[in-house]
Design an enzyme around this catalytic site. Sequence first.
Site, PDB file in Angstrom:
ATOM      1  N   SER A  83     -39.371 -29.558  14.438  1.00  0.00           N
ATOM      2  CA  SER A  83     -40.313 -28.476  14.098  1.00  0.00           C
ATOM      3  C   SER A  83     -39.548 -27.199  13.738  1.00  0.00           C
ATOM      4  O   SER A  83     -39.983 -26.434  12.861  1.00  0.00           O
ATOM      5  CB  SER A  83     -41.278 -28.221  15.252  1.00  0.00           C
ATOM      6  OG  SER A  83     -40.588 -27.783  16.403  1.00  0.00           O
TER       7      SER A  83
ATOM      8  N   MET B  53     -29.644 -32.592  20.793  1.00  0.00           N
ATOM      9  CA  MET B  53     -29.538 -32.763  22.237  1.00  0.00           C
ATOM     10  C   MET B  53     -28.173 -33.248  22.707  1.00  0.00           C
ATOM     11  O   MET B  53     -28.037 -33.680  23.853  1.00  0.00           O
ATOM     12  CB  MET B  53     -30.642 -33.709  22.729  1.00  0.00           C
ATOM     13  CG  MET B  53     -32.064 -33.165  22.492  1.00  0.00           C
ATOM     14  SD  MET B  53     -32.317 -31.475  23.072  1.00  0.00           S
ATOM     15  CE  MET B  53     -32.379 -31.769  24.842  1.00  0.00           C
TER      16      MET B  53
ATOM     17  N   HIS C 102     -31.889 -21.883  21.760  1.00  0.00           N
ATOM     18  CA  HIS C 102     -32.149 -22.358  23.122  1.00  0.00           C
ATOM     19  C   HIS C 102     -33.468 -21.778  23.625  1.00  0.00           C
ATOM     20  O   HIS C 102     -33.720 -20.582  23.491  1.00  0.00           O
ATOM     21  CB  HIS C 102     -31.002 -21.957  24.058  1.00  0.00           C
ATOM     22  CG  HIS C 102     -31.204 -22.508  25.438  1.00  0.00           C
ATOM     23  ND1 HIS C 102     -30.945 -23.824  25.744  1.00  0.00           N
ATOM     24  CD2 HIS C 102     -31.690 -21.934  26.561  1.00  0.00           C
ATOM     25  CE1 HIS C 102     -31.263 -24.044  27.012  1.00  0.00           C
ATOM     26  NE2 HIS C 102     -31.709 -22.913  27.533  1.00  0.00           N
TER      27      HIS C 102
ATOM     28  N   GLU D 234     -17.345 -23.056  23.771  1.00  0.00           N
ATOM     29  CA  GLU D 234     -16.961 -24.314  24.413  1.00  0.00           C
ATOM     30  C   GLU D 234     -17.792 -24.620  25.657  1.00  0.00           C
ATOM     31  O   GLU D 234     -17.738 -25.736  26.189  1.00  0.00           O
ATOM     32  CB  GLU D 234     -15.461 -24.294  24.754  1.00  0.00           C
ATOM     33  CG  GLU D 234     -14.536 -24.324  23.535  1.00  0.00           C
ATOM     34  CD  GLU D 234     -14.335 -22.981  22.836  1.00  0.00           C
ATOM     35  OE1 GLU D 234     -15.000 -21.976  23.211  1.00  0.00           O
ATOM     36  OE2 GLU D 234     -13.516 -22.931  21.901  1.00  0.00           O
ATOM     37  N   GLY D 235     -18.570 -23.675  26.129  1.00  0.00           N
ATOM     38  CA  GLY D 235     -19.430 -23.924  27.295  1.00  0.00           C
ATOM     39  C   GLY D 235     -20.798 -24.433  26.869  1.00  0.00           C
ATOM     40  O   GLY D 235     -21.041 -24.719  25.699  1.00  0.00           O
TER      41      GLY D 235
ATOM     42  N   ASP E 200     -24.555 -23.539  26.348  1.00  0.00           N
ATOM     43  CA  ASP E 200     -25.509 -22.441  26.155  1.00  0.00           C
ATOM     44  C   ASP E 200     -24.936 -21.101  26.628  1.00  0.00           C
ATOM     45  O   ASP E 200     -25.652 -20.281  27.214  1.00  0.00           O
ATOM     46  CB  ASP E 200     -26.840 -22.757  26.883  1.00  0.00           C
ATOM     47  CG  ASP E 200     -27.496 -24.015  26.335  1.00  0.00           C
ATOM     48  OD1 ASP E 200     -27.396 -24.273  25.127  1.00  0.00           O
ATOM     49  OD2 ASP E 200     -28.101 -24.767  27.131  1.00  0.00           O
TER      50      ASP E 200
HETATM   51  C1  GRF Z   1     -36.778 -25.945  20.582  1.00  0.00           C
HETATM   52  O1  GRF Z   1     -37.480 -25.602  21.737  1.00  0.00           O
HETATM   53  C2  GRF Z   1     -35.342 -25.473  20.687  1.00  0.00           C
HETATM   54  O2  GRF Z   1     -35.204 -24.316  21.424  1.00  0.00           O
HETATM   55  C3  GRF Z   1     -34.689 -26.633  21.356  1.00  0.00           C
HETATM   56  O3  GRF Z   1     -35.313 -27.766  20.781  1.00  0.00           O
HETATM   57  C4  GRF Z   1     -36.639 -27.423  20.400  1.00  0.00           C
HETATM   58  C5  GRF Z   1     -36.915 -27.757  18.963  1.00  0.00           C
HETATM   59  O4  GRF Z   1     -37.052 -29.109  18.790  1.00  0.00           O
HETATM   60  N1  GRF Z   1     -33.255 -26.553  21.225  1.00  0.00           N
HETATM   61  P1  GRF Z   1     -37.695 -29.646  17.432  1.00  0.00           P
HETATM   62  O5  GRF Z   1     -37.264 -28.737  16.317  1.00  0.00           O
HETATM   63  O6  GRF Z   1     -39.186 -29.612  17.564  1.00  0.00           O
HETATM   64  O7  GRF Z   1     -37.149 -31.047  17.296  1.00  0.00           O
END
Ligand code: GRF
Length: 210
Positions: free
Chosen positions: A28, A108, A127, A160-161, A163
Amino acid sequence: MEGGYVLPRVGTVDDPLRLAVLISGGGSGLAALLTHQEVAARLHRTVLVVADGDVSGLEHGRGLGIPSKTISLPNVSDKVEQRLAHEALVLAELEAAEIECVVLSGYMRILTPSFVKRWKGRLVNIHPSLLPKYPGAHAHRDALADGAKVSGCTVHLVNEGVDSGYILAAEEVPVLDGDSEEDLQERVKKVEQILYPEVMDRLAAGAFSV
Ligand code: GRF
């Protein structure tokens, strides 16, 4: 301020910054960025979408004729080797497409330090919390468990960490009584989908210094 960030070149309308967007799900956020890039001339353009699985979000890219590829984890038994081999495949695609900046939009996987070093300053993550609060994969669950009244979203350069890189922008979102994880997630997504394309405008315009 930690070092090692090398920001992207300044894009132009005639020669926009070449972005790759990495996703793991419905995309999204990717869809919001692509709409932003479609409705007006921008200093950045998405020219490649990469997913780590065969996910529905790839359709957002494909619908606009943008090369949109699944790069699955290769069949390597050692987990460390597998991760490195996967990143090598991703890197090869990024280089072949002459990518200048990479956006992690719901991606992810945690990237290895060597991958981050190659892209540091040109690797952006979105994030769904107000960092440094609630890093990691369960930001909304953690915010609700903590009784937070305010959460939000953060757009940051990846280091490198986990978030923990340089924050480009953040915006608050209220947590309402009775919120489920899904309620909070949807409210945060609405805000981040406006914020992060705008941050890409500013990054491509050279508006940040690190
Ligand atoms: C969002 O909440 C973003 O902050 C996190 O993944 C979500 C977006 O996932 N990193 P998508 O774009 O709907 O796949």
